[in-house]
Design a protein around this motif. Structure first.
Motif, PDB file in Angstrom:
ATOM      1  N   PRO A 272       0.817  -1.228   0.000  1.00  0.00           N
ATOM      2  CA  PRO A 272       0.000   0.000   0.000  1.00  0.00           C
ATOM      3  C   PRO A 272       0.848   1.275   0.000  1.00  0.00           C
ATOM      4  N   ASN A 273       2.060   1.183   0.570  1.00  0.00           N
ATOM      5  CA  ASN A 273       2.932   2.353   0.541  1.00  0.00           C
ATOM      6  C   ASN A 273       3.298   2.733  -0.891  1.00  0.00           C
ATOM      7  N   VAL A 274       3.611   1.762  -1.703  1.00  0.00           N
ATOM      8  CA  VAL A 274       3.950   2.016  -3.106  1.00  0.00           C
ATOM      9  C   VAL A 274       2.748   2.567  -3.858  1.00  0.00           C
ATOM     10  N   VAL A 275       1.567   2.002  -3.596  1.00  0.00           N
ATOM     11  CA  VAL A 275       0.359   2.455  -4.296  1.00  0.00           C
ATOM     12  C   VAL A 275       0.049   3.909  -3.968  1.00  0.00           C
ATOM     13  N   PHE A 276       0.136   4.269  -2.712  1.00  0.00           N
ATOM     14  CA  PHE A 276      -0.190   5.646  -2.317  1.00  0.00           C
ATOM     15  C   PHE A 276       0.846   6.637  -2.832  1.00  0.00           C
ATOM     16  N   ILE A 277       2.117   6.273  -2.779  1.00  0.00           N
ATOM     17  CA  ILE A 277       3.143   7.187  -3.288  1.00  0.00           C
ATOM     18  C   ILE A 277       2.993   7.376  -4.789  1.00  0.00           C
ATOM     19  N   TRP A 278       2.592   6.351  -5.492  1.00  0.00           N
ATOM     20  CA  TRP A 278       2.367   6.450  -6.935  1.00  0.00           C
ATOM     21  C   TRP A 278       1.230   7.431  -7.240  1.00  0.00           C
ATOM     22  N   ALA A 279       0.249   7.516  -6.354  1.00  0.00           N
ATOM     23  CA  ALA A 279      -0.936   8.344  -6.612  1.00  0.00           C
ATOM     24  C   ALA A 279      -0.758   9.808  -6.216  1.00  0.00           C
ATOM     25  N   ILE A 280       0.187  10.121  -5.324  1.00  0.00           N
ATOM     26  CA  ILE A 280       0.315  11.503  -4.846  1.00  0.00           C
ATOM     27  C   ILE A 280       1.063  12.344  -5.879  1.00  0.00           C
ATOM     28  N   PRO A 281       0.864  13.667  -5.866  1.00  0.00           N
ATOM     29  CA  PRO A 281       1.573  14.541  -6.821  1.00  0.00           C
ATOM     30  C   PRO A 281       3.023  14.759  -6.413  1.00  0.00           C
ATOM     31  N   GLU A 282       3.798  15.169  -7.379  1.00  0.00           N
ATOM     32  CA  GLU A 282       5.198  15.503  -7.118  1.00  0.00           C
ATOM     33  C   GLU A 282       5.292  16.858  -6.423  1.00  0.00           C
ATOM     34  N   SER A 283       6.397  17.078  -5.758  1.00  0.00           N
ATOM     35  CA  SER A 283       6.614  18.342  -5.061  1.00  0.00           C
ATOM     36  C   SER A 283       6.632  19.509  -6.056  1.00  0.00           C
ATOM     37  N   PRO A 284       5.895  20.600  -5.786  1.00  0.00           N
ATOM     38  CA  PRO A 284       5.907  21.748  -6.702  1.00  0.00           C
ATOM     39  C   PRO A 284       7.276  22.412  -6.811  1.00  0.00           C
ATOM     40  N   VAL A 285       8.071  22.367  -5.748  1.00  0.00           N
ATOM     41  CA  VAL A 285       9.406  22.960  -5.805  1.00  0.00           C
ATOM     42  C   VAL A 285      10.282  22.199  -6.791  1.00  0.00           C
ATOM     43  N   TYR A 286      10.194  20.879  -6.767  1.00  0.00           N
ATOM     44  CA  TYR A 286      10.977  20.081  -7.709  1.00  0.00           C
ATOM     45  C   TYR A 286      10.506  20.320  -9.141  1.00  0.00           C
ATOM     46  N   LEU A 287       9.191  20.383  -9.353  1.00  0.00           N
ATOM     47  CA  LEU A 287       8.671  20.625 -10.700  1.00  0.00           C
ATOM     48  C   LEU A 287       9.080  21.996 -11.217  1.00  0.00           C
ATOM     49  N   ALA A 288       9.046  22.998 -10.344  1.00  0.00           N
ATOM     50  CA  ALA A 288       9.456  24.343 -10.756  1.00  0.00           C
ATOM     51  C   ALA A 288      10.943  24.393 -11.083  1.00  0.00           C
ATOM     52  N   SER A 289      11.753  23.631 -10.347  1.00  0.00           N
ATOM     53  CA  SER A 289      13.193  23.607 -10.633  1.00  0.00           C
ATOM     54  C   SER A 289      13.489  22.974 -11.980  1.00  0.00           C
ATOM     55  N   LYS A 290      12.575  22.133 -12.463  1.00  0.00           N
ATOM     56  CA  LYS A 290      12.736  21.509 -13.775  1.00  0.00           C
ATOM     57  C   LYS A 290      12.024  22.289 -14.874  1.00  0.00           C
ATOM     58  N   GLY A 291      11.422  23.435 -14.537  1.00  0.00           N
ATOM     59  CA  GLY A 291      10.748  24.269 -15.536  1.00  0.00           C
ATOM     60  C   GLY A 291       9.292  23.946 -15.762  1.00  0.00           C
ATOM     61  N   ASP A 292       8.749  23.003 -15.020  1.00  0.00           N
ATOM     62  CA  ASP A 292       7.339  22.626 -15.181  1.00  0.00           C
ATOM     63  C   ASP A 292       6.491  23.466 -14.217  1.00  0.00           C
ATOM     64  N   PHE A 293       6.263  24.749 -14.586  1.00  0.00           N
ATOM     65  CA  PHE A 293       5.533  25.653 -13.685  1.00  0.00           C
ATOM     66  C   PHE A 293       4.050  25.334 -13.661  1.00  0.00           C
ATOM     67  N   ALA A 294       3.502  24.850 -14.771  1.00  0.00           N
ATOM     68  CA  ALA A 294       2.078  24.485 -14.787  1.00  0.00           C
ATOM     69  C   ALA A 294       1.823  23.301 -13.863  1.00  0.00           C
ATOM     70  N   GLY A 295       2.701  22.317 -13.900  1.00  0.00           N
ATOM     71  CA  GLY A 295       2.557  21.174 -13.008  1.00  0.00           C
ATOM     72  C   GLY A 295       2.757  21.571 -11.552  1.00  0.00           C
ATOM     73  N   ALA A 296       3.661  22.506 -11.299  1.00  0.00           N
ATOM     74  CA  ALA A 296       3.887  22.966  -9.933  1.00  0.00           C
ATOM     75  C   ALA A 296       2.648  23.675  -9.379  1.00  0.00           C
ATOM     76  N   GLU A 297       2.001  24.499 -10.196  1.00  0.00           N
ATOM     77  CA  GLU A 297       0.800  25.189  -9.761  1.00  0.00           C
ATOM     78  C   GLU A 297      -0.349  24.220  -9.529  1.00  0.00           C
ATOM     79  N   GLU A 298      -0.444  23.198 -10.364  1.00  0.00           N
ATOM     80  CA  GLU A 298      -1.514  22.210 -10.203  1.00  0.00           C
ATOM     81  C   GLU A 298      -1.323  21.374  -8.954  1.00  0.00           C
ATOM     82  N   SER A 299      -0.086  21.054  -8.603  1.00  0.00           N
ATOM     83  CA  SER A 299       0.157  20.235  -7.410  1.00  0.00           C
ATOM     84  C   SER A 299      -0.168  20.973  -6.129  1.00  0.00           C
ATOM     85  N   LEU A 300      -0.152  22.322  -6.174  1.00  0.00           N
ATOM     86  CA  LEU A 300      -0.474  23.101  -4.996  1.00  0.00           C
ATOM     87  C   LEU A 300      -1.962  23.340  -4.814  1.00  0.00           C
TER      88      LEU A 300
END
Length: 301
Positions: A272-300
Motif C-alpha cells: 500500500p505504501n507504493v500504491v499511495f506514493i504512486w498516486a500523490i503529486p510531485e513536489s511543486p518545488v521540484y517541478l518548478a526547478s525543472k521548468g514545469d511551472f504548470a505542473g507545480a501550480e496544479e500540485s499546490l
C-alpha cells in the motif's frame, strides 16, 4: 363757490388734454415718466433679474474649470477614502480551499505511510530477538549477533540520509520515495524473512535502516513543499503519528509472530505504501526547478 369748482374742473380737464397731447407728441417722454413712477423695489428686482441672466449666460459659455493637480491633496483624498471605506472582509474558507486541504492531507498521508515502515524498523528487534534466541529458531545467534541486529539499522539510517540528497535532486521527492526508499524496505524485509544465516538478517536490518534514513529526509521536505502555510502545522502531525502506529503495530504483532513472519508482515505494508506514493503529486518545488511551472501550480491547488 360754484364758480370755483367749475374753474377747477375746467383746469383739470385742460391739464388732461395737455397731457394727452404731449404723450402723442413725445411717446418716449411718456414712457420715461411711467418708469419714474414705478416703485423703487420693483426697479431693484428688475435689475437683479438682469444681472442673474447675464451671469448664467456667461457661466454656460465658459469651459469647465480644471483643478490643478496637487499630489499632497491627492494623497490626502486617498487616505480619507481608505479611512471612510469599509474594512475588507476576511477570506472565508471556500470550496476550493477545502478541496486543497483534502488533497494536501492525502498527499502527506500517502508519503507518511513510509513512516509506518519506520516504526516497524525501529521496533523490530524488540519482539524478534526473543524468538531468535529460542532453541526452536532455525538460526542460532549469540549476544554479539543480537546487538548487531538491534543497532545496525542506525548505521543504515545515516547512509539513507546521505543518499537522499542526490536522489531527491535527480528523481524528485516522490521518485526518491517510490524507487529508492520503498526498494530499500522491500529488500531489507525480504532478506530477513528468507534469511538462511545471521549475516542475512544483519544485512536486511542495514537495508531497512537505509529506508528509514530516506523516509526521515524525504517526508519532511515533501510536507513543507506540498502543504499550504495555513495547514502545515496540522499536517506536520501526520508523520510522527504514523511512526508511532508502526511501532505499536510491530509490538502487538510480535506477540503472535516469530522473527521471520514478523519481517514478512513488513513486506505486506510496503505494497500500500507504493500504491499511495504512486498516486500523490510531485513536489511543486521540484517541478518548478525543472521548468514545469504548470505542473507545480496544479500540485499546490
Amino acid at each position: 363757490m360754484m364758480s370755483g369748482f367749475g374753474y377747477t374742473f375746467i383746469k383739470d380737464e385742460s391739464m388732461d388734454t395737455t397731457l394727452e397731447n404731449s404723450q402723442h407728441e413725445n411717446p418716449n417722454h411718456a414712457g420715461d415718466e411711467r418708469a419714474q413712477q414705478l416703485p423703487a423695489k420693483q426697479q431693484q428686482h428688475s435689475h437683479i433679474e438682469c444681472v442673474v441672466k447675464v451671469v448664467r449666460k456667461l457661466s454656460s459659455s465658459l469651459p469647465p474649470l480644471q483643478e490643478k493637480a496637487d499630489p499632497h491633496h491627492h494623497r490626502l483624498y486617498s487616505a480619507q477614502a481608505q479611512c471612510s471605506s469599509p474594512p475588507p472582509e476576511k477570506p472565508v474558507l471556500g470550496t476550493s480551499l477545502q478541496t486543497g486541504f483534502v488533497k494536501q492531507t492525502l498527499a502527506v498521508a500517502g508519503m507518511s505511510l513510509g513512516c509506518v515502515l519506520d516504526g516497524t524498523v525501529i521496533a523490530y528487534s524488540s519482539p524478534a530477538l526473543p524468538s531468535l534466541f529460542s532453541q526452536n529458531s532455525s538460526i542460532q545467534i549469540n549476544l554479539h549477533h543480537g546487538s548487531w541486529i538491534g543497532s545496525v539499522h542506525t548505521l543504515g539510517a545515516v547512509i539513507g540520509c546521505l543518499i537522499s540528497i542526490p536522489t531527491m535532486s535527480q528523481l524528485g521527492r516522490r521518485g526518491a520515495a517510490l524507487y529508492i526508499m520503498s526498494l530499500a524496505y522491500l529488500l531489507g524485509y525480504l532478506m530477513i524473512g528468507f534469511a538462511l544465516n545471521v549475516e542475512m538478517i544483519i544485512t536486511g536490518r542495514l537495508l531497512g535502516g537505509v529506508g528509514l534514513g530516506l523516509t526521515l529526509s524525504i517526508t519532511p521536505v515533501y510536507l513543507v513543499e506540498i502543504s499550504n502555510v495555513r495547514y502545515r502545522g496540522v499536517l506536520g502531525v501526520i508523520p510522527p503519528l504514523f511512526t508511532q502506529i508502526g511501532l505499536l503495530a510491530t509490538y502487538l504483532a510480535g506477540i503472535w509472530l516469530n522473527w521471520s513472519n514478523l519481517a514478512l508482515s513488513g513486506v505486506a505494508l510496503i505494497i500500500p505504501n507504493v500504491v499511495f506514493i504512486w498516486a500523490i503529486p510531485e513536489s511543486p518545488v521540484y517541478l518548478a526547478s525543472k521548468g514545469d511551472f504548470a505542473g507545480a501550480e496544479e500540485s499546490l491547488s
